[in-house]
Design a protein around this motif. Structure first.
Motif, short mmCIF file in Angstrom:
data_model
loop_
_atom_site.label_atom_id
_atom_site.label_comp_id
_atom_site.label_asym_id
_atom_site.label_seq_id
_atom_site.Cartn_x
_atom_site.Cartn_y
_atom_site.Cartn_z
N GLY A 1 0.61 -1.25 0.03
CA GLY A 1 -0.11 -0.08 -0.15
C GLY A 1 0.82 1.24 0.14
N LYS A 2 1.88 1.10 -0.47
CA LYS A 2 3.12 2.39 -0.41
C LYS A 2 3.14 3.05 -1.65
CE LYS A 2 5.71 0.43 3.52
NZ LYS A 2 6.99 -0.24 3.95
N GLY A 3 2.37 2.47 -2.75
CA GLY A 3 2.49 3.17 -3.87
C GLY A 3 1.54 4.23 -3.93
N VAL A 4 1.70 5.19 -5.20
CA VAL A 4 0.90 6.16 -5.46
C VAL A 4 0.06 5.73 -6.50
CG1 VAL A 4 0.85 8.89 -5.95
CG2 VAL A 4 2.58 7.85 -4.48
N TYR A 5 -1.19 5.55 -6.27
CA TYR A 5 -2.00 4.94 -7.64
C TYR A 5 -1.95 5.59 -8.79
CZ TYR A 5 -5.73 2.58 -10.08
OH TYR A 5 -6.07 2.02 -11.06
N TYR A 6 -2.08 7.02 -8.97
CA TYR A 6 -2.24 7.57 -10.29
C TYR A 6 -0.76 7.66 -10.85
CZ TYR A 6 -0.30 11.85 -7.77
OH TYR A 6 0.69 12.54 -7.07
N ARG A 7 0.45 7.46 -10.10
CA ARG A 7 1.58 7.29 -10.80
C ARG A 7 2.18 5.65 -10.82
NH1 ARG A 7 5.72 10.75 -8.63
NH2 ARG A 7 7.11 10.40 -10.23
N ARG A 8 1.26 5.03 -10.78
CA ARG A 8 1.55 3.37 -10.36
C ARG A 8 2.58 2.65 -11.32
NH1 ARG A 8 -2.61 -1.84 -10.32
NH2 ARG A 8 -1.90 -1.67 -12.68
N GLU A 9 2.43 3.16 -12.68
CA GLU A 9 3.63 2.62 -13.39
C GLU A 9 4.90 2.89 -13.17
OE1 GLU A 9 3.89 0.08 -17.15
OE2 GLU A 9 2.19 0.43 -15.50
N LEU A 10 5.11 4.29 -13.06
CA LEU A 10 6.53 4.83 -12.77
C LEU A 10 6.69 4.35 -11.30
CD1 LEU A 10 6.53 8.49 -14.25
CD2 LEU A 10 7.73 6.35 -15.16
N ASN A 11 6.06 4.31 -10.29
CA ASN A 11 6.16 3.89 -8.96
C ASN A 11 6.66 2.41 -9.14
OD1 ASN A 11 4.75 2.81 -6.39
ND2 ASN A 11 5.49 4.87 -6.06
N HIS A 12 5.70 1.66 -9.73
CA HIS A 12 5.94 -0.09 -9.65
C HIS A 12 7.63 -0.12 -10.49
CE1 HIS A 12 1.92 -1.58 -8.51
NE2 HIS A 12 2.65 -0.78 -7.59
N LEU A 13 7.82 0.62 -11.55
CA LEU A 13 9.01 0.34 -12.14
C LEU A 13 10.22 0.65 -11.08
CD1 LEU A 13 10.93 -0.03 -14.41
CD2 LEU A 13 10.82 2.53 -14.95
N ASP A 14 10.05 1.84 -10.39
CA ASP A 14 11.10 2.16 -9.40
C ASP A 14 11.00 1.02 -8.26
OD1 ASP A 14 12.96 4.19 -8.46
OD2 ASP A 14 11.56 4.14 -6.51
N LYS A 15 9.95 0.64 -7.85
CA LYS A 15 9.97 -0.01 -6.60
C LYS A 15 10.49 -1.75 -7.05
CE LYS A 15 6.57 2.24 -3.81
NZ LYS A 15 7.66 2.46 -2.69
N ASN A 16 10.05 -2.11 -8.43
CA ASN A 16 10.54 -3.38 -8.55
C ASN A 16 12.02 -3.32 -8.89
OD1 ASN A 16 8.29 -5.15 -9.26
ND2 ASN A 16 7.57 -3.93 -11.19
N LYS A 17 12.78 -2.28 -9.29
CA LYS A 17 13.99 -2.44 -9.46
C LYS A 17 14.73 -2.29 -8.22
CE LYS A 17 14.43 1.71 -11.75
NZ LYS A 17 15.17 2.62 -12.59
N LYS A 18 14.16 -1.70 -7.10
CA LYS A 18 14.74 -1.38 -5.74
C LYS A 18 14.57 -2.96 -5.10
CE LYS A 18 14.32 3.43 -4.90
NZ LYS A 18 13.73 4.49 -4.17
N LEU A 19 13.31 -3.55 -5.01
CA LEU A 19 12.98 -4.81 -4.65
C LEU A 19 13.81 -5.81 -5.06
CD1 LEU A 19 9.14 -4.53 -3.90
CD2 LEU A 19 11.00 -4.37 -2.13
#
Length: 325
Positions: A225-243
């Motif tokens: 639940g730490k993502g920002v929904y309206y920027r989910r694509e960029l948010n998930h790209l960044d988080k996928n790389k870090k995770l």
């Protein structure tokens, strides 16, 4: 980096660390590493398969991919350590190293001539910096070592370990020029290591759940639940790389090998992530695909270290903390 080592029963435990634990080696003191040399006798021959089985005593059987004669004795090289129920894989590629070159005999023919193969040019692998002068002196020294080895062959016990090669941890320590540390520093590094054995690792980027089996490992990424929904694509790209970077650190530390399946945070397109995978994987993992369901498929080559799991972490902690004497 530093290392701390302890022996317990038949194993040697080696901890490589700086501020956190980097590698843990669990090695059987009785096992022979590759490139070790043994003097042993052929026990039996399977002509249908073209294998000869060699009696290695307490180590069990070894086998070599050629037909020899039962009862004959040779100096063998350890080519591969046992896997599952298979024994040691042997060959005649016995190498004696010097500073500038490696000399080795050419299969069974080595035993059937007057040592001329030892100093023939085709049997020499030269360091690019070796000079003709070094070649001459080293060839003489090494050929004499071979002669000594074969001359005493008949007087050696059967089987007999003629040369024990350095272990994985020894080679790692030597290669990185690591110094000896102490137990207190190793304990501190162990305690500072994130995600070593817990099934779930959590940080500011989300959580990683790891379920490792014998033949494959499944890893689940959650944003928590730490993502920002309206920027989910960029948010998930960044988080996928870090995770992913963190998950790969944990995989290397635990020495998880083989097939690895990672359930990524969902994205509409994974191309941007794929474009950056080379920098993330750093040639330590092989990328295969990202499926339509967002499953990243990787494999990691075996490096000979024991898998660190929740099953054996209790013993590791006891040994490190000095609770086992």
């Amino acid at each position: 980096m530093r290392y701390f080592r302890r022996e317990y029963k038949n194993n040697i435990y080696t901890f490589i660390y700086d501020k956190a634990m980097k590698y843990i080696f669990i090695e059987d003191m009785e096992e022979l590493e590759t490139d070790s040399i043994v003097h042993a006798r052929v026990r039996s021959v399977n002509k249908e398969l073209g294998y000869s089985f060699v009696d290695l005593g307490k180590l069990g059987d070894g086998f070599i991919d050629c037909e020899l004669k039962s009862g004959e004795e040779y100096i063998f090289n350890i080519k591969k350590k046992p896997e599952c129920s298979k024994g040691y894989v042997l060959d005649f590629d016995i190498r004696i190293k010097s500073e500038n070159m490696i000399v080795f005999p050419n299969s069974k023919k080595f035993y059937e001539n007057d040592y001329e193969k030892i100093t023939d040019m085709p049997t020499l692998i030269l360091n690019k910096n070796a000079s003709p002068c070094e070649l001459t002196s080293d060839a003489i020294d090494i050929s004499s070592e071979y002669k000594k080895l074969l001359e005493i062959k008949s007087t050696l016990p059967i089987p007999k370990i003629v040369f024990r090669s350095d272990s994985k941890s020894d080679r790692f320590i030597e290669g990185y020029n690591i110094g000896f540390g102490n137990r207190d520093d190793a304990i501190m590094a162990f305690n500072d290591t994130e995600g070593l054995v817990d099934g779930k690792f959590t940080n500011d980027d989300g959580s990683i759940i790891i379920d490792s089996k014998d033949h494959f490992t499944f890893i689940d990424f959650n944003s928590d639940g730490k993502g920002v929904y309206y920027r989910r694509e960029l948010n998930h790209l960044d988080k996928n790389k870090k995770l992913l970077k963190k998950a790969l650190e944990i995989i290397e530390l635990r020495n998880i090998e083989g097939m690895i399946l990672i359930d990524l945070l969902k994205m509409n397109k994974y191309k941007r992530l794929i474009d950056e995978l080379d920098d993330i994987l750093k040639n330590k993992f092989v990328f295969h695909d990202i499926t339509k369901l967002g499953i990243l498929e990787l494999t990691r080559k075996k490096d000979g270290r024991t898998r660190i799991s929740q099953d054996n972490i209790g013993e590791i902690k006891s040994i490190l903390y000095g609770e086992i004497e």
